[in-house]
Design a protein around this motif. Structure first.
Motif: not given
Ligand code: C2E
Ligand code: MG
Ligand code: MG
Ligand code: MG
Length: 276
Positions: A223, A225-226, A229, A231, A250, A252
């Motif tokens: 969470t 990381s996303h 922004e 990966k 989720n 990557d």
């Protein structure tokens, strides 16, 4: 190390210490010989995009092919090379070899992904790091966007701005920077907002689902990381259960024995061709 009588010159080593001392001494000598004698090679561990299943990257991992002892793993000689200063030279060999090989794969249409190269603390603290990497990219013809430098949290800690400046210059060139073994270093989260980081590599330690809170930690890293922004890739994926969990959360990308071990050059090239 035990001194039998005060003032005596005789030192008595336990057999263990003696063996370690001898090995360390021999190893330093052998390391220098090995670099001259082409005894080092890179193995390549593929990294998969979870959603597409495509191989999108691979990590270059250093191996010492000793004429008598066979393959010696990096954990056995890198700490020593780091101490005696040889890691700068050895690390440059790794960078050049990895970039040269990736350029070759790209030119022959064997592989189109990026190559991850681990940087040691000493390498990272060289003031001329960005300049050296720029030269290696020019020399080998690899585009910067296909090189990813893996640094650890502990290696990135610095009192001065040298590391930050190098990373900024590298980012401007287009080189990617990832944090390796994320979550295990002695560091603060502060550098994540300062350093130009493109990816976090969750340490394999956190893949152990039976350990309480590991799943919560993995979820939080993904969470975070996303929302920043970046990966995120999970290291050390060994089971289907781990993959299913990472998919659901989720993540990557994945890297681990469940998919591939680090492969010698020939095997990696064959796999890349087949996988296309
Ligand atoms: P790392 O960068 O975190 O690399 C991942 C390590 O985990 C590799 O060990 C890899 O073989 C292993 N691994 C991959 N998948 C799995 C899995 O599913 N389960 C388990 N248990 N292990 C897995 P390796 O090749 O022995 O390298 C160990 C460490 O040595 C690396 O950790 C890295 O810190 C260092 N290293 C390797 N090559 C270089 C290099 O060229 N330069 C520098 N400075 N360090 C290097
Ligand atoms: Mg690594
Ligand atoms: Mg790692
Ligand atoms: Mg490691």
């Amino acid at each position: 190390l035990i001194r039998e009588k005060p003032g005596s010159n005789f030192h008595f080593f336990s057999p263990d210490i003696l063996t370690t001392w001898k090995n360390t001494f021999n190893m330093e000598f052998s390391l220098r010989k090995a670099l001259k004698g082409n005894q080092f090679e890179l193995h390549y561990q593929p990294q998969k995009d979870i959603k597409s299943g495509n191989i999108v990257g691979c990590e270059a991992l250093l191996r010492w092919k000793h004429p008598d002892k066979g393959y010696i793993p990096p954990d056995r000689f890198i700490p020593l090379a780091e101490k005696n200063g040889m890691m700068i030279e050895l690390g440059e060999w790794v960078l050049r070899e990895a970039c040269r090989q990736n350029k070759k794969w790209h030119s022959t249409g064997t592989y189109r992904g990026l190559i991850g190269v681990n940087l040691s603390a000493r390498q990272l603290h060289q003031p001329e790091l960005a300049e050296k990497i720029k030269n290696i990219l020019e020399e080998t013809g690899l585009s910067a966007e296909y090189l990813e430098l893996e640094i650890t949290e502990s290696a990135a800690i610095s009192q001065n701005n040298e590391v930050l400046n190098s990373l900024k210059q590298l980012r401007e060139l287009g080189v990617h920077v990832s944090i390796d073994d994320f979550g295990t270093g002695y560091s603060s989260l502060k550098y994540l907002s300062i350093f130009p980081i493109s990816k976090l590599k969750i340490d394999k330690l956190f893949m152990k689902q039976e350990v309480q809170n590991n799943q919560a930690i993995v979820k939080s890293i993904i969470t975070m990381s996303h929302s920043m922004e970046m990966k995120v890739i999970a290291e050390g994926v060994e089971t289907e259960e781990q993959l299913v969990f990472l998919e659901k959360e989720n993540c990557d990308e994945v890297q681990g024995y469940y998919f591939y071990k680090p492969l010698p050059l020939q095997e990696a090239s064959e796999l890349f061709l087949q996988a296309q």
